[in-house]
Design an enzyme around this catalytic site. Structure first.
Site, short mmCIF file in Angstrom:
data_model
loop_
_atom_site.label_atom_id
_atom_site.label_comp_id
_atom_site.label_asym_id
_atom_site.label_seq_id
_atom_site.Cartn_x
_atom_site.Cartn_y
_atom_site.Cartn_z
N THR A 45 -6.07 3.68 -1.48
CA THR A 45 -6.73 3.51 -2.87
C THR A 45 -8.29 4.18 -2.87
O THR A 45 -8.90 4.16 -2.05
CB THR A 45 -6.85 2.03 -3.06
OG1 THR A 45 -5.32 1.58 -3.37
CG2 THR A 45 -7.46 1.63 -4.33
N ARG A 66 5.25 -4.34 -10.14
CA ARG A 66 4.32 -5.21 -9.37
C ARG A 66 2.85 -4.53 -9.64
O ARG A 66 2.43 -3.25 -9.63
CB ARG A 66 4.47 -4.92 -7.73
CG ARG A 66 3.25 -5.48 -7.00
CD ARG A 66 2.30 -4.84 -6.59
NE ARG A 66 1.38 -5.34 -5.35
CZ ARG A 66 0.26 -4.82 -5.23
NH1 ARG A 66 -0.01 -3.55 -5.62
NH2 ARG A 66 -0.54 -5.42 -4.39
N VAL A 67 1.96 -5.57 -10.02
CA VAL A 67 0.56 -5.02 -10.29
C VAL A 67 -0.45 -5.58 -9.26
O VAL A 67 -0.39 -6.83 -8.96
CB VAL A 67 0.18 -5.31 -11.71
CG1 VAL A 67 -1.32 -5.16 -11.73
CG2 VAL A 67 0.96 -4.98 -12.95
N ASP A 101 -4.44 -5.84 -7.23
CA ASP A 101 -6.03 -6.19 -7.79
C ASP A 101 -6.70 -5.05 -8.46
O ASP A 101 -7.54 -5.47 -9.11
CB ASP A 101 -6.74 -6.70 -6.34
CG ASP A 101 -6.77 -5.46 -5.38
OD1 ASP A 101 -5.92 -4.86 -4.93
OD2 ASP A 101 -7.94 -5.14 -5.19
N THR A 132 -10.53 -2.53 -1.77
CA THR A 132 -9.42 -2.05 -1.33
C THR A 132 -8.61 -2.94 -0.29
O THR A 132 -9.19 -3.64 0.38
CB THR A 132 -9.39 -0.55 -0.76
OG1 THR A 132 -8.26 -0.20 -0.41
CG2 THR A 132 -10.45 -0.61 0.36
N GLY A 133 -7.11 -2.98 -0.35
CA GLY A 133 -6.67 -3.80 0.61
C GLY A 133 -5.58 -4.37 0.11
O GLY A 133 -4.80 -4.00 -0.75
N1 ASP Z 1 -5.53 -2.85 -3.29
C1 ASP Z 1 -4.26 -2.31 -3.90
C2 ASP Z 1 -3.14 -2.74 -4.32
O1 ASP Z 1 -2.90 -4.00 -3.83
C3 ASP Z 1 -3.87 -1.22 -2.43
C4 ASP Z 1 -5.06 -0.62 -1.85
O2 ASP Z 1 -6.32 -0.99 -1.99
O3 ASP Z 1 -4.75 0.35 -0.86
O4 ASP Z 1 -2.47 -2.59 -5.22
#
Ligand code: ASP
Length: 344
Positions: free
Chosen positions: A210, A238-239, A241, A261-262
């Site tokens: 991300t 799906r949504v 954060d 991110t995560g």
């Molecule tokens: N946080 C993002 C999500 O859950 C994914 C990511 O940060 O890679 O959609």
């Protein structure tokens, strides 16, 4: 409590603080970006690493040019830097986004203005070339904060933003990952256990990547933005954060700007981005302590994998990750650039 018990509690609290995975506070930063939790160390070749670093540097220089040479706002810089990353297929945002389990690219993005906490976001869009632009348009041209799917796409088109065929976002690399994941699901259908479609450790080639940016302009205003294709093999609809203000993105001139991110479900439940701001506001800790407290102190014990970048009101930058990577870079007013891919 006995004095010896106090002694041991003190010793534990002094030794338990996880310094690994944190940067900062680094002064005089005007812009920072992240490219998410990328590959684990040792997976990318040196050439692949150089290619990622080059794009992060371009994003930083593009944003700095907006801030310093064009005297643009923090918002302009965040948008410009994120657009560079969205257009590059190495990142999971815009072109090159991961696929849903049924083979679509559904994109999420948000942006926030630290001056007055104005914010805009889009979720589940499939035709908007640069979702970060759509997020900004929602903030500036509607009375709303978050628009989703068709409504967001129609709004973006009416606002004059570039619309593309959904196939624009597809890359062979991500499609192969999807196929590999589908094969794996047939033998080990683990994702049924988790409504997000994600099982930690079950993702072949994790590719979160991300993107996000935080900036501080010459008037001291802060802004933050985040853009993503979400988590690979997510359930359609799906949504995560990233488009949720307070979870994946937050900015307030009185405290800091944050992009996360995560594993998004944890970032929503722990309200990570606004909690980092609240640490500074209520506990008066510095920006590094704030990111460390939330990413390592709160998320790590519950196995909420992820990281963030943050820039405070004085232009001090910090980053934290509890994972084995966080692609990130920052640039100072004078143009000094640092890019790192892994924790230190
Ligand atoms: N946080 C993002 C999500 O859950 C994914 C990511 O940060 O890679 O959609």
């Amino acid at each position: 409590m006995s004095p010896s018990r106090w002694f041991w509690i003190l010793m534990l609290s002094l030794t338990a603080s996880p310094a690994v995975g944190n940067d900062g506070p680094i002064p005089n930063v005007v812009l920072a970006v992240h490219g998410g939790l990328g590959e684990s160390p040792g997976v990318l070749t040196k050439d692949e690493e150089r290619a990622v670093i080059a794009v992060i540097e371009t994003a930083l220089r593009t944003g700095r040019q907006v801030l310093v040479e064009k005297q643009g706002s923090a918002l302009d810089a965040v948008e410009a830097a994120i657009r560079v990353l969205e257009d590059d297929p190495q990142f999971n945002a815009g072109k090159g986004a991961v696929f849903t389990s049924d083979g679509r690219n559904e994109l999420d993005a948000s942006i926030m203005d630290g001056r007055d906490r104005k914010a805009g976001a889009v979720a589940g869009v499939t035709t908007v070339k640069n979702p970060i632009r759509a997020a900004r348009a929602v903030m500036e041209k509607t009375r709303h904060v978050l628009l989703v799917s068709k409504g967001a796409e129609e709004f973006a088109q009416a606002a004059g933003l570039e619309i593309v065929d959904p196939s624009y976002f597809r890359t062979e690399r991500r499609w192969k990952e999807l196929e590999e994941r589908r094969r794996k699901e047939q033998t080990q259908p683990q994702s049924r256990l988790d409504p997000s479609g994600f099982v930690p450790g079950a993702d072949p080639g994790r590719h979160w990547s991300t993107v996000g940016a935080v900036a501080r302009d010459r008037e001291g205003h802060l802004a933050a933005g985040t853009s993503t294709g979400g988590m690979s093999y997510k359930r359609y609809g799906r949504v995560g954060d990233s488009p949720i203000i307070g979870a994946g993105t937050f900015a307030d001139d009185r405290t800091c700007a944050v992009s996360c991110t995560g594993h998004g479900e944890f970032f929503i439940r722990w309200q990570v981005a606004s909690d980092i701001s609240a640490q500074i506001e209520y506990r008066q800790v510095d920006v590094r302590q704030a990111v460390d407290t939330v990413i390592n102190g709160k998320l790590k014990p519950v196995k909420g994998e992820g990281g963030c970048i943050a820039l405070d009101r004085e232009g001090r930058f910090a980053a934290a990750t509890n994972s084995d990577s966080l692609w990130r870079g920052w640039i100072t007013a004078e143009g000094k650039v640092v890019v790192k891919l892994y924790p230190e």
